[in-house]
Design an enzyme around this catalytic site. Structure first.
Site, PDB file in Angstrom:
ATOM      1  N   ASP A 177       0.854  -1.174   0.000  1.00 47.72           N
ATOM      2  CA  ASP A 177       0.000   0.000   0.000  1.00 47.72           C
ATOM      3  C   ASP A 177       0.901   1.238   0.000  1.00 47.72           C
ATOM      4  O   ASP A 177       2.099   1.132   0.287  1.00 47.72           O
ATOM      5  CB  ASP A 177      -0.878  -0.057   1.259  1.00 47.72           C
ATOM      6  N   ASP A 218      -0.222   5.123   0.988  1.00 44.73           N
ATOM      7  CA  ASP A 218      -0.471   6.076   2.075  1.00 44.73           C
ATOM      8  C   ASP A 218      -0.607   5.366   3.424  1.00 44.73           C
ATOM      9  O   ASP A 218      -1.410   4.439   3.576  1.00 44.73           O
ATOM     10  CB  ASP A 218      -1.738   6.883   1.791  1.00 44.73           C
TER      11      ASP A 218
HETATM   12 MG   LIG Z   1      -3.014   3.064   3.493  1.00 46.26          MG
END
Ligand SMILES: [Mg+2]
Ligand SMILES: [Zn+2]
Length: 189
Positions: A7, A9
């Site tokens: 992932d 962020d």
């Molecule tokens: Mg995230």
């Protein structure tokens, strides 16, 4: 091919409820870029899978997203690291796409692009939906307690998490874990 799916962020860079909308707002988490470089040096290819609904919501445009990613690549290369590819969902939640995590569309795109089965491929994220999306295609789920994952610190994971989800303080701790555990059969394939 040794592949890890990350992932973005809250996993690589600091997250914000106001969204990350510009290169200036894109700031790596402490140790995250070094962790990616360590993974690379241990032979892991790193790919990013990221929901970027800020595009669909009109909060920033593709040019800004590309500029954020140019910054990420540049800072990472200074640490001797490399991200092979970035897959992102540009849609807002109401568009009904198949690529917004927890749906598995991004992961299917990754499997297609690299011609690999994602079964057993580690997926790392700071949210339930990250590991859920990966689990749909058989990825090995890892949760980091950076970003939104901080809410799970110091307590058992809810049953909604895929069975066997492993928890790490942050991406650096995940990289340490992967570097030190015995090689799994798939890593030798
Ligand atoms: Mg995230
Ligand atoms: Zn989408």
């Amino acid at each position: 091919m040794k592949l890890v799916i990350l992932d973005r962020d809250g996993t690589i860079n600091a997250d914000s409820d106001e969204y990350i909308k510009s290169p200036e707002e894109w700031q790596p988490l402490p140790g995250a870029l070094e962790a990616i470089a360590r993974l690379n040096h241990a032979g892991w290819h790193v790919v990013v899978a990221s929901n970027q609904s800020g595009l669909g919501r009109g909060l920033f445009d593709v040019g800004s997203l590309n500029a954020m990613h140019a910054k990420m690549h540049k800072l990472l290369s200074a640490h001797g690291g490399r991200i092979d590819a970035i897959f992102y969902c540009p849609h807002s939640p109401d568009e009904g796409c198949n690529c917004r995590k927890p749906l598995p569309g991004l992961f299917e795109q990754i499997a297609d692009r690299f011609g690999v089965d994602l079964k057993g491929v580690p997926v790392v994220g700071d949210s339930l939906r990250d590991v859920q999306a990966g689990a749909v295609v058989g990825c090995e789920p890892h949760l980091v307690l950076s970003g939104k994952g901080a809410e799970f610190r110091g307590r058992p994971l809810p049953d909604t998490f895929p069975a066997g989800t492993r928890v790490h303080e942050d991406l650096a701790a995940f990289a340490d874990y992967l570097a030190t555990r015995p090689a799994a059969p798939r890593a030798a394939a």
